[in-house]
Design an enzyme around this catalytic site. Structure first.
Site: not given
Length: 209
Positions: A130, A157
């Site tokens: 969605g 990271e």
């Protein structure tokens, strides 16, 4: 089963609304309606974060799995614990095959050396269609889970990843009590609970204990 397919969608326009590390695109679409006719023109903003690969390291001799624990900022809006227990996972690098992502992430996140030839694709699914285009490709790999543990991840990271070994019984209990509360890991554990013998047969390993 399906009444319609992609041919029944009219994509009027697709335009980028934000571009950073991730991207947000606006889709202007209309589509066929179940009761006939066509919908009005709709505008839908979609989070374009790319696809990802997750891997279940499974020890059939001990009926155990390897999971990792790490901080997730996306949980901070809720009152839940932002350190999540998850399967090893990561996004695609440039020109990478899914199996290459699984092997790379297993080494980076858990110091596991997996063989691409032993990986088996379990399923692919959309994580939240969605609002995002992301598709997750779920694999499994056979391992020996004895003496596994430690803290891994890439410093550049900002990763701080702790490795855990869980029996499948304990993993299911953590799903049932809500400790494991992310879709990727719930789907993987439940798949394994239903289909572990398929993996044993595929890898030509002796039956589960």
């Amino acid at each position: 089963m399906h009444q319609y397919d992609r041919c029944d969608v009219n994509l009027h326009e697709q335009r980028c609304r934000y571009q950073g590390f991730f991207r947000i695109d606006e889709y202007v679409v209309s589509h066929q309606l179940f009761n006939g006719g066509e919908s009005k023109v709709l505008s839908r903003e979609i989070f374009e974060r790319g696809d990802a690969v997750a891997v279940i390291p499974f020890d059939p001799q001990n009926n155990s799995i390897v999971v990792v624990e790490q901080f997730r900022a996306g949980v901070l809006r809720s009152a839940e614990n932002p350190w999540l227990i998850e399967f090893i996972a990561g996004m695609f690098g440039q020109d990478e095959a899914p199996e290459q992502v699984a092997v790379r992430e297993a080494k980076e996140e858990a110091n596991l050396n997996l063989s691409p030839e032993q990986l088996i694709h379990l399923t692919s699914y959309f994580s939240s269609p969605g609002g995002t285009s992301e598709q997750i490709h779920l694999f499994a790999a056979p391992i020996n889970s004895e003496n596994l543990g430690g803290v891994y991840g890439l410093d550049d990271e900002g990763e701080d990843i702790k490795v855990h070994v869980l029996t499948l019984t304990d993993a299911l209990a953590l799903v049932n009590d809500g400790t494991i509360n992310n879709a990727m890991t719930i789907i993987g554990i439940q798949w394994l609970a239903l289909n572990a013998q398929q993996l044993v047969n595929h890898w030509n390993i002796n039956d589960l204990n």
